[in-house]
Design a protein around this motif. Structure first.
Motif, PDB file in Angstrom:
ATOM      1  N   ALA A  77       0.671  -0.881  -0.201  1.00 55.58           N
ATOM      2  CA  ALA A  77       0.217  -0.240   0.002  1.00 55.58           C
ATOM      3  C   ALA A  77       0.697   1.571   0.413  1.00 55.58           C
ATOM      4  CB  ALA A  77      -0.930  -0.127   1.273  1.00 55.58           C
ATOM      5  N   ILE A  78       1.882   1.704   1.046  1.00 56.26           N
ATOM      6  CA  ILE A  78       2.838   2.069   0.571  1.00 56.26           C
ATOM      7  C   ILE A  78       3.655   2.476  -0.440  1.00 56.26           C
ATOM      8  CG2 ILE A  78       5.074   3.509   1.765  1.00 56.26           C
ATOM      9  CD1 ILE A  78       4.294   1.835   4.445  1.00 56.26           C
ATOM     10  N   LYS A  79       3.963   1.622  -1.487  1.00 56.03           N
ATOM     11  CA  LYS A  79       4.600   1.640  -3.012  1.00 56.03           C
ATOM     12  C   LYS A  79       2.987   2.253  -3.333  1.00 56.03           C
ATOM     13  CE  LYS A  79       7.479   0.891  -5.508  1.00 56.03           C
ATOM     14  NZ  LYS A  79       8.948   1.544  -5.919  1.00 56.03           N
ATOM     15  N   GLN A  80       1.992   1.669  -3.090  1.00 53.42           N
ATOM     16  CA  GLN A  80       0.944   2.469  -4.206  1.00 53.42           C
ATOM     17  C   GLN A  80       0.716   3.563  -4.318  1.00 53.42           C
ATOM     18  OE1 GLN A  80      -2.161  -0.663  -2.998  1.00 53.42           O
ATOM     19  NE2 GLN A  80      -2.088  -2.048  -5.204  1.00 53.42           N
ATOM     20  N   LEU A  81       0.568   4.118  -2.858  1.00 53.67           N
ATOM     21  CA  LEU A  81       0.732   5.455  -2.662  1.00 53.67           C
ATOM     22  C   LEU A  81       1.507   6.204  -2.996  1.00 53.67           C
ATOM     23  CD1 LEU A  81      -0.344   5.464   1.420  1.00 53.67           C
ATOM     24  CD2 LEU A  81      -1.787   6.316  -0.442  1.00 53.67           C
ATOM     25  N   ASN A  82       2.457   6.113  -3.608  1.00 51.54           N
ATOM     26  CA  ASN A  82       3.962   6.404  -3.425  1.00 51.54           C
ATOM     27  C   ASN A  82       3.849   6.556  -5.253  1.00 51.54           C
ATOM     28  OD1 ASN A  82       7.186   5.897  -5.058  1.00 51.54           O
ATOM     29  ND2 ASN A  82       6.910   7.616  -4.012  1.00 51.54           N
ATOM     30  N   GLN A  83       3.446   5.648  -6.102  1.00 54.88           N
ATOM     31  CA  GLN A  83       2.542   5.443  -6.951  1.00 54.88           C
ATOM     32  C   GLN A  83       1.784   6.545  -7.845  1.00 54.88           C
ATOM     33  OE1 GLN A  83       1.810   1.404  -7.677  1.00 54.88           O
ATOM     34  NE2 GLN A  83       4.272   1.009  -8.052  1.00 54.88           N
ATOM     35  N   LYS A  84       1.074   7.120  -6.716  1.00 60.10           N
ATOM     36  CA  LYS A  84       0.455   8.009  -6.825  1.00 60.10           C
ATOM     37  C   LYS A  84       0.300   9.330  -6.633  1.00 60.10           C
ATOM     38  CE  LYS A  84      -4.239   5.149  -6.491  1.00 60.10           C
ATOM     39  NZ  LYS A  84      -4.657   5.303  -8.023  1.00 60.10           N
TER      40      LYS A  84
END
Length: 237
Positions: free
Chosen positions: A177-184
């Motif tokens: 989820a942290i990685k997904q937030l960063n990708q956004k």
């Protein structure tokens, strides 16, 4: 986005952080790793204004925030997920999330949009929407704490030991989820003892020991560093 110059933090006469400097660029994941007592949590608490009365400077988006109050810092776009989560155990999941949106009063559409995004990121929270926070598992409470921070729509999200006390399978979900937030597009400052997991998703990292930054580099470079491997990864090759 975030720049710290020669920061010194003391509790009374005891100096905890010694002339620390670091940078977090917009769009990065930056990880600070180190053992218990190295000063990582103290550093985050100083950035967010919980601790005051120190020397050195903290800049956020070119603004000196060294003397600003916590509420002012949140309004500027910095949110912290504290160590130990600190959710409101007697409030429902929904009420916990709404507590994080207090800086967005009068922006109901934005709050609703953010809430739906959080439920997409952590579907279990939508299922537990009316359940009291204190009845959630440790991993679910960590998701709730992250969701609460996201409700303020931060530009910089700071996470303090998000893997603490959580089953490994849930830790993987949280790092995903942290990685997904960063990708956004969200900028992340992550403090962790789980060196391998945190550096593997980091653009850059710092190693903190006894209140000082002793190493810095890309996440990949630090993972392959012999000293990091010997101290934090059990000598893994």
């Amino acid at each position: 986005m975030l720049k710290i110059d020669n920061l010194v933090v003391s509790y009374g006469e005891l100096e905890i952080i010694h002339e620390v400097s670091l940078n977090v660029n917009q769009g990065e994941i930056v990880t600070i790793v180190g053992s218990n007592g190295s000063g990582k949590t103290t550093l985050l608490r100083r950035i967010s204004g919980v601790i005051t009365g120190t020397t050195g400077q903290i800049f956020f988006s070119d603004m000196d925030i060294s003397q600003k109050r916590t509420d002012e810092i949140v309004n500027l776009g910095i949110a912290q997920v504290p160590e130990g989560r600190h959710i409101f155990p007697n409030l429902s999941v929904n009420d916990n999330l709404e507590m994080g949106a207090y800086v967005k009063k009068g922006k109901k559409n934005k709050v609703k949009e953010t809430l739906e995004f959080i439920f997409t990121l952590f579907p279990i929270l939508k299922q537990r929407n009316h359940q009291r926070g204190g009845t959630l598992s440790g991993g679910e409470q960590q998701m709730l704490a992250i969701g609460r921070a996201l409700m303020s729509d931060p530009k910089l999200l700071m996470l303090d030991e998000p893997s603490m006390g959580i089953a490994p399978i849930i830790v993987r979900d949280i790092f995903k989820a942290i990685k997904q937030l960063n990708q956004k597009g969200m900028t992340i400052l992550l403090v962790e003892q789980d060196v391998e997991s945190s550096l593997s998703i980091a653009d850059r990292g710092y190693v903190m020991q006894l209140g000082r930054m002793v190493l810095e580099g890309s996440g990949k470079a630090l993972l392959s560093n012999d000293e990091v491997k010997a101290i934090y990864l059990g000598g893994k090759n």
